[in-house]
Design an enzyme around this catalytic site. Structure first.
Site, PDB file in Angstrom:
ATOM      1  CG  HIS A 246      -4.673  -4.025 -12.571  1.00 19.56           C
ATOM      2  ND1 HIS A 246      -5.410  -3.017 -11.973  1.00 19.56           N
ATOM      3  CD2 HIS A 246      -3.430  -3.959 -11.997  1.00 19.56           C
ATOM      4  CE1 HIS A 246      -4.658  -2.371 -11.103  1.00 19.56           C
ATOM      5  NE2 HIS A 246      -3.455  -2.930 -11.092  1.00 19.56           N
TER       6      HIS A 246
ATOM      7  CG  HIS B 184      -0.665  -5.460 -10.480  1.00 20.59           C
ATOM      8  ND1 HIS B 184      -0.252  -4.290 -11.079  1.00 20.59           N
ATOM      9  CD2 HIS B 184       0.044  -6.458 -11.098  1.00 20.59           C
ATOM     10  CE1 HIS B 184       0.660  -4.570 -11.996  1.00 20.59           C
ATOM     11  NE2 HIS B 184       0.849  -5.874 -12.027  1.00 20.59           N
TER      12      HIS B 184
ATOM     13  CG  ASP C  73      -2.503  -2.697  -5.445  1.00 17.68           C
ATOM     14  OD1 ASP C  73      -2.353  -3.479  -6.402  1.00 17.68           O
ATOM     15  OD2 ASP C  73      -2.289  -1.469  -5.557  1.00 17.68           O
ATOM     16  CG  HIS C  74      -6.022  -2.865  -8.084  1.00 17.25           C
ATOM     17  ND1 HIS C  74      -6.735  -1.713  -8.372  1.00 17.25           N
ATOM     18  CD2 HIS C  74      -4.734  -2.473  -7.922  1.00 17.25           C
ATOM     19  CE1 HIS C  74      -5.910  -0.665  -8.375  1.00 17.25           C
ATOM     20  NE2 HIS C  74      -4.690  -1.109  -8.115  1.00 17.25           N
TER      21      HIS C  74
ATOM     22  CG  HIS D  96      -0.728  -0.832 -14.780  1.00 10.89           C
ATOM     23  ND1 HIS D  96       0.119   0.082 -14.204  1.00 10.89           N
ATOM     24  CD2 HIS D  96      -0.971  -1.778 -13.818  1.00 10.89           C
ATOM     25  CE1 HIS D  96       0.376  -0.279 -12.955  1.00 10.89           C
ATOM     26  NE2 HIS D  96      -0.263  -1.413 -12.701  1.00 10.89           N
TER      27      HIS D  96
ATOM     28  CG  ASP E 299      -2.949   0.675 -10.735  1.00  9.70           C
ATOM     29  OD1 ASP E 299      -3.869   1.267 -10.151  1.00  9.70           O
ATOM     30  OD2 ASP E 299      -2.163  -0.101 -10.170  1.00  9.70           O
TER      31      ASP E 299
ATOM     32  CG  HIS F 160      -3.828   3.491  -6.853  1.00  5.76           C
ATOM     33  ND1 HIS F 160      -2.540   3.605  -7.329  1.00  5.76           N
ATOM     34  CD2 HIS F 160      -4.051   2.162  -6.720  1.00  5.76           C
ATOM     35  CE1 HIS F 160      -2.017   2.401  -7.471  1.00  5.76           C
ATOM     36  NE2 HIS F 160      -2.910   1.511  -7.108  1.00  5.76           N
TER      37      HIS F 160
END
Length: 321
Positions: free
Chosen positions: A62, A64, A66-67, A139, A210, A269
């Site tokens: 996805h 976001h 941090d990914h 998510h 997530d 995570h």
């Protein structure tokens, strides 16, 4: 099948954990697949034997940060290092828009071919010796899990059937076992598929992004040897945080893995609030996540660590490397 964790923190890095990235390799061969590419993933790779020039596919769960914040930098370094081979990029449409914006605004140059494949429930891709499929998760933005299944399983020859049909041991046996059809001197054609079968079941790993609803993975986890899933919180912290972030606690994931009979579970995570060792009164420790999961799960359970490498053996065991 080898799994190497390059980042295991959620949201932001800590002194001991970078943000999300996981590498998957076949048991033999240099090509590999990267799932997620958080900030500084290329720096993490410098501490492993993984070569970005051997990277076959990047699968982003996805959009976001941090990914995916590490994606432009990794692709740019591949260019600087002289990459010529095509690279497959899989992810939500937003990932491609994000990458194109970075390319435009930073004058980033990529000469090697990048094939972008928008992920959806019909994804069926082969890369680095794996068949890759996906399913949607729950998510606060579009998010996916990926299933990686071995493609090339050695064939086992039905020797007795060949003997019963008057085919004596010889070069023909080797050709059939290699998957090649052949014609005998007497004119008969032998199809490899009629005289061989897979020597074992393919190894399967499912790596999820997530997700606050592990049950979404029920179909994707069929016959899986390993599930890698976020456990951002323990149950009590999740209750305090509330449902808005849409993450799982360790108990949720463990109950799901137990209900599906998944033999190996690696949690990852983790919220930065969970420390390796408490420094002051009231600090939360990472061991609490494992303790909570163990209460609900009887299989082999591990907490991911940056640079930890695991092998799924041919008989489905999870072994440290």
């Amino acid at each position: 099948m080898k799994i190497t964790f390059l980042g295991t923190s959620s949201g932001a890095p800590t002194r001991h954990r970078n943000v999300s990235a996981t590498a998957v390799q076949p048991e033999r061969g240099k090509p590999w697949v990267l799932i997620d590419c958080g900030e500084a993933t290329q720096h993490q790779l410098l501490r492993t034997r993984l070569s970005p020039l051997q990277l076959s596919a990047i699968l982003i769960t996805h959009v976001h940060g941090d990914h995916c914040y590490g994606l432009p930098g990794l692709l740019a370094s591949c260019q600087l290092n002289g990459r010529k081979a095509p690279l497959t990029l899989v992810g939500p449409h937003a990932i491609w828009r994000y990458l194109q914006a970075v390319i435009e605004c930073t004058e980033m140059r990529i000469d090697y071919p990048i094939e972008f494949i928008p992920v959806d429930g019909t994804l069926d891709l082969e890369a680095a010796g794996f068949r890759i499929q996906a399913c949607a998760l729950s998510h606060r933005t579009e998010c996916w899990a990926y299933r990686l299944e071995e493609c090339e399983i050695p064939l086992q020859l039905d020797v007795q059937r060949l003997k019963d049909e008057g085919v004596s041991p010889g070069p023909e046996y080797a050709q059939l076992q290699q998957g090649r059809d052949l014609q005998l001197p007497d004119g008969r054609w032998l199809r490899s598929a009629d005289y061989t079968r897979p020597s074992r079941a393919p190894r399967v790993a499912v790596i999820a992004g997530d997700n606050d609803s592990p049950e979404r993975l029920t179909g994707l986890c069929a016959d899986a040897a390993l599930l890698v899933h976020e456990a951002t919180y323990t149950a009590d912290v999740l209750e305090q945080v509330g449902p808005e972030p849409q993450h799982s606690c360790a108990a949720q994931v463990a109950r799901f893995a137990e209900s599906r009979g998944i033999p190996n579970l690696i949690l990852t995570h983790f919220s930065p609030r969970y420390l390796r060792k408490a420094r002051r009164r009231g600090d939360r420790q990472i061991s609490e996540i494992k303790t909570e999961a163990r209460t609900h799960y009887s299989g082999q359970l591990q907490l991911a660590e940056d640079f930890a490498c695991w092998l799924i053996s041919r008989d489905g065991l999870l072994l440290p490397l």
